[in-house]
Design a protein around this motif. Structure first.
Motif, PDB file in Angstrom:
ATOM      1  N   HIS A   1      -0.884  87.637-107.794  1.00 55.15           N
ATOM      2  CA  HIS A   1       0.278  87.434-106.929  1.00 55.15           C
ATOM      3  C   HIS A   1       0.374  88.517-105.856  1.00 55.15           C
TER       4      HIS A   1
ATOM      5  N   ASP B   1       3.668  78.323-103.326  1.00 54.47           N
ATOM      6  CA  ASP B   1       3.613  79.293-104.418  1.00 54.47           C
ATOM      7  C   ASP B   1       2.382  80.190-104.282  1.00 54.47           C
ATOM      8  N   PRO B   2       2.352  81.319-105.006  1.00 58.78           N
ATOM      9  CA  PRO B   2       1.250  82.286-104.883  1.00 58.78           C
ATOM     10  C   PRO B   2      -0.121  81.706-105.194  1.00 58.78           C
ATOM     11  N   ASP B   3      -0.203  80.779-106.150  1.00 58.07           N
ATOM     12  CA  ASP B   3      -1.502  80.201-106.494  1.00 58.07           C
ATOM     13  C   ASP B   3      -2.061  79.362-105.347  1.00 58.07           C
TER      14      ASP B   3
ATOM     15  N   ARG C   1      -0.048  87.942-101.535  1.00 51.03           N
ATOM     16  CA  ARG C   1       0.907  88.372-100.510  1.00 51.03           C
ATOM     17  C   ARG C   1       0.220  89.064 -99.329  1.00 51.03           C
TER      18      ARG C   1
END
Length: 260
Positions: free
Chosen positions: A132, A49-51, A136
């Motif tokens: 977020h 996940d992004p975190d 990326r």
């Protein structure tokens, strides 16, 4: 000021720690997600996940400036922490900000991101959306932004300004570049302060601890208010006013110190 055992260093330690704590408070929700992401990533041996990805990006991006700080801090502080070199670096800092603003790649407009909520509803979570988008980025781009902080070892060079200009050159919008620079600065400033806490608690702090306390409180408050203001400022504005200020202030200081 640059003497190895100067009480000034104990005072600076207090300011560093207070500034780092203010940054943590200002971005407390982010740091909760980042730390949780790092813990779950290590525990589950995954980066999904992004975190989790943002946590590892910050870790990797902190390594270059951490190593450079340990190796070069005393050299920069001893040989460059003088009025004239500092004024020259301040002018250079402002010039770089202005040049990068002129040359930077223009990112596409950032659209609001829907996070959570009932189907069909849009929860405007700009801070989460910004994190977020940063998550990326390519690893090498974030490491480059983190390494740009090494320039701030030279007096007169802004740590956040260096990181922001590197982020802008990588195509980040101002708000994301500022956010990334603040997140990257937090562990660096905190580590720099913690590593020298012995100076604050030891003989170098004798007789000036009340001044250190007052200075630290003001530093922390100023850092918190500045970060909250700048996080909103960079949603619509640029680094140009800061660049102009640095050039003008640096030239004025250079003129003052060379004519004395």
């Amino acid at each position: 000021m640059s003497a190895p055992r100067s009480p000034y260093l104990a005072f600076v330690v207090g300011l560093h720690v207070a500034t780092a704590l203010a940054l943590i408070v200002a971005f407390r929700a982010d740091w909760v997600r980042i730390v949780r992401g790092l813990v779950t990533s290590v525990a589950r041996r995954e980066v999904r996940d992004p975190d989790q990805r943002l946590a590892w990006l910050l870790v990797l991006a902190t390594v270059p400036v951490g190593l450079a700080g340990l190796a070069l801090d005393r050299v920069f502080r001893t040989y460059l922490a003088l009025p004239v070199p500092t004024a020259l670096f301040l002018v250079l800092n402002g010039a770089v900000l202005l040049v990068v603003e002129h040359l930077r790649r223009r990112p596409a407009p950032v659209a609001p991101t829907a996070v959570g909520g009932e189907p069909g509803t849009v929860l405007l979570a700009t801070e989460v959306a910004s994190d977020h988008r940063i998550a990326r980025l390519r690893v090498r781009d974030v490491v480059t932004v983190g390494a740009a902080q090494i320039a701030a070892l030279a007096p007169g060079i802004s740590r956040s300004g260096s990181a922001m200009t590197a982020g802008l050159l990588k195509g980040l919008p101002h708000v994301d570049a500022a956010r990334l620079s603040f997140l990257l600065a937090t562990p660096v400033i905190l580590a720099a302060g913690v590593l020298k806490l012995g100076d604050l608690a030891g003989p170098l702090g004798d007789g000036i601890r009340p001044q250190i306390l007052v200075g630290s409180l003001l530093s922390g408050l100023g850092a918190y208010l500045s970060v909250r203001f700048l996080s909103r400022y960079f949603e619509t504005r640029s680094l140009r006013p800061f660049g102009i200020y640095c050039v003008v202030a640096g030239l004025a200081c250079l003129l003052w110190f060379t004519l004395r």
